[in-house]
Design a protein around this motif. Structure first.
Motif, PDB file in Angstrom:
ATOM      1  N   ARG A 220       0.970  -1.181   0.028  1.00  0.00           N
ATOM      2  CA  ARG A 220      -0.089  -0.144   0.115  1.00  0.00           C
ATOM      3  C   ARG A 220       0.881   1.090  -0.162  1.00  0.00           C
ATOM      4  N   THR A 221       1.942   1.182   0.812  1.00  0.00           N
ATOM      5  CA  THR A 221       2.665   2.337   1.011  1.00  0.00           C
ATOM      6  C   THR A 221       3.584   2.563  -0.377  1.00  0.00           C
ATOM      7  N   LEU A 222       3.971   1.964  -1.035  1.00  0.00           N
ATOM      8  CA  LEU A 222       4.806   1.802  -2.330  1.00  0.00           C
ATOM      9  C   LEU A 222       3.822   2.285  -3.410  1.00  0.00           C
ATOM     10  N   LEU A 223       2.512   1.690  -3.591  1.00  0.00           N
ATOM     11  CA  LEU A 223       1.426   2.383  -4.347  1.00  0.00           C
ATOM     12  C   LEU A 223       1.137   3.843  -4.305  1.00  0.00           C
ATOM     13  N   ALA A 224       0.874   4.080  -2.935  1.00  0.00           N
ATOM     14  CA  ALA A 224       0.675   5.376  -2.363  1.00  0.00           C
ATOM     15  C   ALA A 224       1.471   6.501  -2.987  1.00  0.00           C
ATOM     16  N   GLY A 225       2.810   5.917  -2.897  1.00  0.00           N
ATOM     17  CA  GLY A 225       3.963   6.861  -3.203  1.00  0.00           C
ATOM     18  C   GLY A 225       4.147   6.956  -4.567  1.00  0.00           C
ATOM     19  N   GLY A 226       3.595   6.280  -5.463  1.00  0.00           N
ATOM     20  CA  GLY A 226       3.673   6.415  -6.800  1.00  0.00           C
ATOM     21  C   GLY A 226       4.175   5.261  -7.533  1.00  0.00           C
ATOM     22  N   TYR A 227       4.481   4.365  -7.020  1.00  0.00           N
ATOM     23  CA  TYR A 227       5.305   3.146  -7.599  1.00  0.00           C
ATOM     24  C   TYR A 227       4.127   2.252  -8.626  1.00  0.00           C
ATOM     25  N   ASP A 228       4.705   2.399  -9.873  1.00  0.00           N
ATOM     26  CA  ASP A 228       3.845   1.513 -10.667  1.00  0.00           C
ATOM     27  C   ASP A 228       4.405   0.407 -11.494  1.00  0.00           C
ATOM     28  N   GLY A 229       5.388  -0.361 -10.875  1.00  0.00           N
ATOM     29  CA  GLY A 229       6.126  -1.255 -11.475  1.00  0.00           C
ATOM     30  C   GLY A 229       5.543  -2.723 -11.014  1.00  0.00           C
ATOM     31  N   PRO A 230       6.398  -3.890 -11.342  1.00  0.00           N
ATOM     32  CA  PRO A 230       5.913  -4.954 -11.161  1.00  0.00           C
ATOM     33  C   PRO A 230       6.033  -5.415  -9.584  1.00  0.00           C
ATOM     34  N   PHE A 231       5.268  -6.376  -9.192  1.00  0.00           N
ATOM     35  CA  PHE A 231       5.206  -6.994  -7.915  1.00  0.00           C
ATOM     36  C   PHE A 231       5.587  -8.454  -8.140  1.00  0.00           C
ATOM     37  N   SER A 232       6.675  -9.137  -7.916  1.00  0.00           N
ATOM     38  CA  SER A 232       7.188 -10.084  -8.397  1.00  0.00           C
ATOM     39  C   SER A 232       7.032 -11.073  -7.130  1.00  0.00           C
ATOM     40  N   PHE A 233       6.525 -12.345  -7.494  1.00  0.00           N
ATOM     41  CA  PHE A 233       6.512 -13.425  -6.152  1.00  0.00           C
ATOM     42  C   PHE A 233       7.909 -14.105  -6.188  1.00  0.00           C
ATOM     43  N   GLU A 234       8.660 -14.126  -4.935  1.00  0.00           N
ATOM     44  CA  GLU A 234       9.839 -14.923  -4.748  1.00  0.00           C
ATOM     45  C   GLU A 234       9.890 -15.575  -3.601  1.00  0.00           C
ATOM     46  N   PRO A 235       9.192 -16.831  -3.414  1.00  0.00           N
ATOM     47  CA  PRO A 235       9.233 -17.532  -2.329  1.00  0.00           C
ATOM     48  C   PRO A 235      10.181 -18.590  -2.265  1.00  0.00           C
ATOM     49  N   PHE A 236      11.029 -18.741  -1.306  1.00  0.00           N
ATOM     50  CA  PHE A 236      12.146 -19.511  -1.240  1.00  0.00           C
ATOM     51  C   PHE A 236      12.039 -21.005  -0.469  1.00  0.00           C
ATOM     52  N   SER A 237      10.712 -20.987   0.134  1.00  0.00           N
ATOM     53  CA  SER A 237      10.322 -22.201   0.903  1.00  0.00           C
ATOM     54  C   SER A 237      10.409 -23.334   0.158  1.00  0.00           C
ATOM     55  N   PRO A 238      11.054 -24.321   0.693  1.00  0.00           N
ATOM     56  CA  PRO A 238      10.920 -25.794   0.174  1.00  0.00           C
ATOM     57  C   PRO A 238       9.533 -26.439   0.132  1.00  0.00           C
ATOM     58  N   GLN A 239       8.643 -25.825   1.097  1.00  0.00           N
ATOM     59  CA  GLN A 239       7.315 -26.409   1.179  1.00  0.00           C
ATOM     60  C   GLN A 239       6.569 -25.885  -0.119  1.00  0.00           C
ATOM     61  N   VAL A 240       6.770 -24.540  -0.545  1.00  0.00           N
ATOM     62  CA  VAL A 240       6.215 -23.998  -1.789  1.00  0.00           C
ATOM     63  C   VAL A 240       6.893 -24.574  -2.965  1.00  0.00           C
ATOM     64  N   HIS A 241       7.962 -24.890  -2.960  1.00  0.00           N
ATOM     65  CA  HIS A 241       8.876 -25.485  -4.176  1.00  0.00           C
ATOM     66  C   HIS A 241       8.386 -26.875  -4.339  1.00  0.00           C
ATOM     67  N   ALA A 242       7.910 -27.446  -3.099  1.00  0.00           N
ATOM     68  CA  ALA A 242       7.333 -29.081  -3.562  1.00  0.00           C
ATOM     69  C   ALA A 242       5.805 -29.181  -3.696  1.00  0.00           C
ATOM     70  N   LEU A 243       4.989 -28.057  -3.976  1.00  0.00           N
ATOM     71  CA  LEU A 243       3.742 -28.006  -4.218  1.00  0.00           C
ATOM     72  C   LEU A 243       3.424 -28.885  -5.606  1.00  0.00           C
ATOM     73  N   SER A 244       2.530 -29.677  -5.761  1.00  0.00           N
ATOM     74  CA  SER A 244       2.149 -30.186  -6.795  1.00  0.00           C
ATOM     75  C   SER A 244       1.387 -29.387  -7.634  1.00  0.00           C
ATOM     76  N   ASP A 245       0.637 -28.387  -7.106  1.00  0.00           N
ATOM     77  CA  ASP A 245       0.007 -27.334  -7.905  1.00  0.00           C
ATOM     78  C   ASP A 245       0.257 -25.858  -7.615  1.00  0.00           C
ATOM     79  N   PRO A 246       1.547 -25.494  -8.091  1.00  0.00           N
ATOM     80  CA  PRO A 246       1.960 -24.004  -7.702  1.00  0.00           C
ATOM     81  C   PRO A 246       0.932 -23.090  -8.242  1.00  0.00           C
ATOM     82  N   GLU A 247       0.491 -23.407  -9.298  1.00  0.00           N
ATOM     83  CA  GLU A 247      -0.432 -22.315 -10.143  1.00  0.00           C
ATOM     84  C   GLU A 247      -1.614 -21.910  -9.090  1.00  0.00           C
ATOM     85  N   THR A 248      -2.482 -22.821  -8.462  1.00  0.00           N
ATOM     86  CA  THR A 248      -3.591 -22.647  -7.865  1.00  0.00           C
ATOM     87  C   THR A 248      -2.864 -21.956  -6.336  1.00  0.00           C
TER      88      THR A 248
END
Length: 261
Positions: A220-248
């Motif tokens: 919210r703070t970044l958007l309110a300050g005028g940031y209009d670039g991308p927000f990129s998902f960067e999870p490093f968790s092994p549990q996330v990496h092991a998901l059979s359905d990461p898309e969902t």
């Protein structure tokens, strides 16, 4: 909001499958990596460019040049090779991470590294995305210090910051620099018992209602300050990496963010 996808969100997917997933999620901007997974060493730049074109995605960065602030040894050669690859595959920027092993890098050395990288990036039409790391052992924790060094190197037209919500929280930073921000990395920590100073990359999952990092407030703070670039998902968790359905899982996290920002 513009969402993007870092390949580490689903490192088990081939690059082609990752690009397809990102597009299905409505994230037309993607980040490729040279570590997990190591795309740079396994695919040619032309293959990557063609896959991105076929999938209809734009490569916003290669993640990452490390340790960019220690301009010695083989770093100059590695930087040039990575910049060449980025330009050839159609990437727009290089993410640049500082030394992160407890050793100190002086401000003068930081400026010298930025000064040396500047013509290399400019010649290839690339932006350098400086990513301070909030870990206690990091040699560059503060975005304010990064900006001071960029200005000292005369690099205001060449460099932008990565605002990483995890590292912002770890560093205890209070100040936001939306006008300097070229990319935002988002991930969440939900473990209720881990101390902030003990948080490490494997603790970084997707953003949900249990998040301890204040992702929603940061966004919210970044958007309110005028940031209009991308927000990129960067999870490093092994549990996330092991998901059979990461898309969902990623779609659910995106929906949570959208509903509460």
């Amino acid at each position: 909001m513009r969402f993007a996808m870092n390949h580490i969100a689903a490192p088990g997917l081939s690059l082609e499958a990752f690009f397809t997933m990102a597009r299905k999620l409505g994230a037309a901007e993607v980040e490729i990596r040279n570590d997990l997974p190591d795309i740079v060493s396994t695919l040619s730049a032309s293959e990557v460019r063609d896959m991105a074109s076929t999938a209809g995605v734009r490569i916003i960065s290669i993640n990452a040049l490390y340790p960019f602030n220690q301009w010695s040894g083989d770093l100059p050669d590695r930087a040039e090779a990575l910049a060449d690859y980025a330009a050839a595959c159609g990437a727009k920027a290089l993410v640049m991470c500082p030394l992160n092993d407890g050793r100190t890098v002086t401000f003068d050395d930081l400026v010298a590294a930025l000064s040396a990288l500047k013509p290399l990036l400019e010649a290839r039409g690339l932006t350098g995305l400086v990513e301070p790391l909030g870990f206690p052992v990091s040699s560059l924790r503060s975005k304010a210090q990064a900006i001071s060094a960029i200005e000292a190197a005369g690099g205001a037209q060449t460099y932008r910051l990565v605002h990483d919500t995890f590292h912002h929280h770890l560093a205890g930073e209070r100040e936001f620099f939306p006008e300097w921000t070229g990319l935002v990395h988002i991930s969440g920590v939900t473990d209720p018992d881990i101390a902030v100073d003990a948080m490490l990359d494997p603790h970084r999952g997707l953003v949900d209602a249990r998040d301890r990092l204040g992702n929603l407030d940061q966004i919210r703070t970044l958007l309110a300050g005028g940031y209009d670039g991308p927000f990129s998902f960067e999870p490093f968790s092994p549990q996330v990496h092991a998901l059979s359905d990461p898309e969902t899982a990623l779609r659910d996290s995106m929906s949570h963010v959208i509903a509460h920002v």
